[in-house]
Design a protein around this motif. Structure first.
Motif, PDB file in Angstrom:
ATOM      1  N   PRO A  44       0.838  -1.196   0.000  1.00  0.00           N
ATOM      2  CA  PRO A  44       0.000   0.000   0.000  1.00  0.00           C
ATOM      3  C   PRO A  44       0.875   1.248   0.000  1.00  0.00           C
ATOM      4  O   PRO A  44       2.000   1.229   0.487  1.00  0.00           O
ATOM      5  CB  PRO A  44      -0.781  -0.099   1.298  1.00  0.00           C
ATOM      6  N   LEU A  45       0.361   2.321  -0.531  1.00  0.00           N
ATOM      7  CA  LEU A  45       1.117   3.569  -0.574  1.00  0.00           C
ATOM      8  C   LEU A  45       1.215   4.173   0.824  1.00  0.00           C
ATOM      9  O   LEU A  45       0.279   4.109   1.613  1.00  0.00           O
ATOM     10  CB  LEU A  45       0.458   4.562  -1.522  1.00  0.00           C
ATOM     11  N   ILE A  46       2.360   4.728   1.120  1.00  0.00           N
ATOM     12  CA  ILE A  46       2.629   5.350   2.417  1.00  0.00           C
ATOM     13  C   ILE A  46       2.618   6.862   2.223  1.00  0.00           C
ATOM     14  O   ILE A  46       3.169   7.361   1.244  1.00  0.00           O
ATOM     15  CB  ILE A  46       4.015   4.913   2.948  1.00  0.00           C
ATOM     16  N   ASP A  47       2.022   7.581   3.159  1.00  0.00           N
ATOM     17  CA  ASP A  47       2.050   9.039   3.068  1.00  0.00           C
ATOM     18  C   ASP A  47       2.743   9.626   4.297  1.00  0.00           C
ATOM     19  O   ASP A  47       3.090   8.917   5.237  1.00  0.00           O
ATOM     20  CB  ASP A  47       0.652   9.629   2.875  1.00  0.00           C
ATOM     21  N   LYS A  48       2.963  10.935   4.260  1.00  0.00           N
ATOM     22  CA  LYS A  48       3.645  11.640   5.345  1.00  0.00           C
ATOM     23  C   LYS A  48       2.936  11.431   6.681  1.00  0.00           C
ATOM     24  O   LYS A  48       3.579  11.271   7.718  1.00  0.00           O
ATOM     25  CB  LYS A  48       3.713  13.128   4.986  1.00  0.00           C
ATOM     26  N   THR A  49       1.611  11.404   6.655  1.00  0.00           N
ATOM     27  CA  THR A  49       0.828  11.213   7.877  1.00  0.00           C
ATOM     28  C   THR A  49       1.115   9.855   8.508  1.00  0.00           C
ATOM     29  O   THR A  49       1.197   9.733   9.731  1.00  0.00           O
ATOM     30  CB  THR A  49      -0.676  11.355   7.577  1.00  0.00           C
ATOM     31  N   THR A  50       1.280   8.843   7.677  1.00  0.00           N
ATOM     32  CA  THR A  50       1.596   7.510   8.186  1.00  0.00           C
ATOM     33  C   THR A  50       2.948   7.506   8.883  1.00  0.00           C
ATOM     34  O   THR A  50       3.093   6.922   9.967  1.00  0.00           O
ATOM     35  CB  THR A  50       1.577   6.479   7.042  1.00  0.00           C
ATOM     36  N   ILE A  51       3.930   8.160   8.282  1.00  0.00           N
ATOM     37  CA  ILE A  51       5.261   8.253   8.906  1.00  0.00           C
ATOM     38  C   ILE A  51       5.145   8.965  10.253  1.00  0.00           C
ATOM     39  O   ILE A  51       5.729   8.529  11.252  1.00  0.00           O
ATOM     40  CB  ILE A  51       6.269   8.979   7.988  1.00  0.00           C
ATOM     41  N   SER A  52       4.373  10.028  10.306  1.00  0.00           N
ATOM     42  CA  SER A  52       4.167  10.760  11.555  1.00  0.00           C
ATOM     43  C   SER A  52       3.547   9.862  12.615  1.00  0.00           C
ATOM     44  O   SER A  52       3.988   9.866  13.773  1.00  0.00           O
ATOM     45  CB  SER A  52       3.281  11.979  11.304  1.00  0.00           C
ATOM     46  N   ARG A  53       2.545   9.091  12.252  1.00  0.00           N
ATOM     47  CA  ARG A  53       1.887   8.191  13.218  1.00  0.00           C
ATOM     48  C   ARG A  53       2.854   7.128  13.720  1.00  0.00           C
ATOM     49  O   ARG A  53       2.843   6.781  14.904  1.00  0.00           O
ATOM     50  CB  ARG A  53       0.646   7.548  12.588  1.00  0.00           C
ATOM     51  N   ILE A  54       3.704   6.618  12.835  1.00  0.00           N
ATOM     52  CA  ILE A  54       4.696   5.619  13.256  1.00  0.00           C
ATOM     53  C   ILE A  54       5.676   6.245  14.237  1.00  0.00           C
ATOM     54  O   ILE A  54       5.963   5.683  15.302  1.00  0.00           O
ATOM     55  CB  ILE A  54       5.442   5.037  12.034  1.00  0.00           C
ATOM     56  N   GLU A  55       6.198   7.418  13.891  1.00  0.00           N
ATOM     57  CA  GLU A  55       7.191   8.074  14.741  1.00  0.00           C
ATOM     58  C   GLU A  55       6.622   8.476  16.096  1.00  0.00           C
ATOM     59  O   GLU A  55       7.361   8.539  17.079  1.00  0.00           O
ATOM     60  CB  GLU A  55       7.759   9.307  14.033  1.00  0.00           C
ATOM     61  N   ASN A  56       5.350   8.726  16.157  1.00  0.00           N
ATOM     62  CA  ASN A  56       4.715   9.117  17.419  1.00  0.00           C
ATOM     63  C   ASN A  56       4.138   7.930  18.186  1.00  0.00           C
ATOM     64  O   ASN A  56       3.468   8.124  19.199  1.00  0.00           O
ATOM     65  CB  ASN A  56       3.643  10.173  17.158  1.00  0.00           C
ATOM     66  N   GLY A  57       4.396   6.720  17.702  1.00  0.00           N
ATOM     67  CA  GLY A  57       3.948   5.516  18.399  1.00  0.00           C
ATOM     68  C   GLY A  57       2.449   5.324  18.386  1.00  0.00           C
ATOM     69  O   GLY A  57       1.898   4.675  19.264  1.00  0.00           O
ATOM     70  N   ARG A  58       1.785   5.877  17.387  1.00  0.00           N
ATOM     71  CA  ARG A  58       0.332   5.773  17.323  1.00  0.00           C
ATOM     72  C   ARG A  58      -0.159   4.667  16.408  1.00  0.00           C
ATOM     73  O   ARG A  58      -1.370   4.480  16.264  1.00  0.00           O
ATOM     74  CB  ARG A  58      -0.269   7.109  16.875  1.00  0.00           C
ATOM     75  N   THR A  59       0.775   3.934  15.787  1.00  0.00           N
ATOM     76  CA  THR A  59       0.368   2.829  14.929  1.00  0.00           C
ATOM     77  C   THR A  59       1.396   1.713  15.007  1.00  0.00           C
ATOM     78  O   THR A  59       2.590   1.959  15.120  1.00  0.00           O
ATOM     79  CB  THR A  59       0.165   3.301  13.472  1.00  0.00           C
ATOM     80  N   ASN A  60       0.899   0.506  14.976  1.00  0.00           N
ATOM     81  CA  ASN A  60       1.749  -0.675  14.990  1.00  0.00           C
ATOM     82  C   ASN A  60       1.912  -1.118  13.538  1.00  0.00           C
ATOM     83  O   ASN A  60       0.928  -1.337  12.839  1.00  0.00           O
ATOM     84  CB  ASN A  60       1.087  -1.767  15.831  1.00  0.00           C
TER      85      ASN A  60
END
Length: 85
Positions: A44-60
């Protein structure tokens, strides 16, 4: 939490902290990283928001996403997981 149980969220957050440190050390923005990851695969395509959520520990994330991150950053996968809790 019972004896022996693990707070998975601590690992997710630490992964994000490591990712951000490494990304910034490579002078990459979140958008740069997302773009580099998307060049590796179309689904799936990754966007900037996804990177932000990963870096902030909001997504596994999945192992596949971890591999894409490491390839996009030009690092060994294990570097993302080098932390002690």
């Amino acid at each position: 939490m019972s004896k022996g149980s693990v707070n998975i969220n601590l690992y997710v957050k630490q992964f994000g902290i490591n990712l951000k440190k490494i990304r910034e050390s490579k002078n990459m923005t979140q958008l740069d990283l997302a773009t580099a990851m998307n060049e590796l695969s179309t689904d799936p395509l990754i966007d900037k928001t996804t990177i932000s959520r990963i870096e902030n520990g909001r997504t596994n994330i999945t192992l596949t996403t971890s591999v894409k991150i490491s390839l996009a950053l030009g690092i060994d996968l294990k570097v993302l997981y080098e932390f002690n809790l």
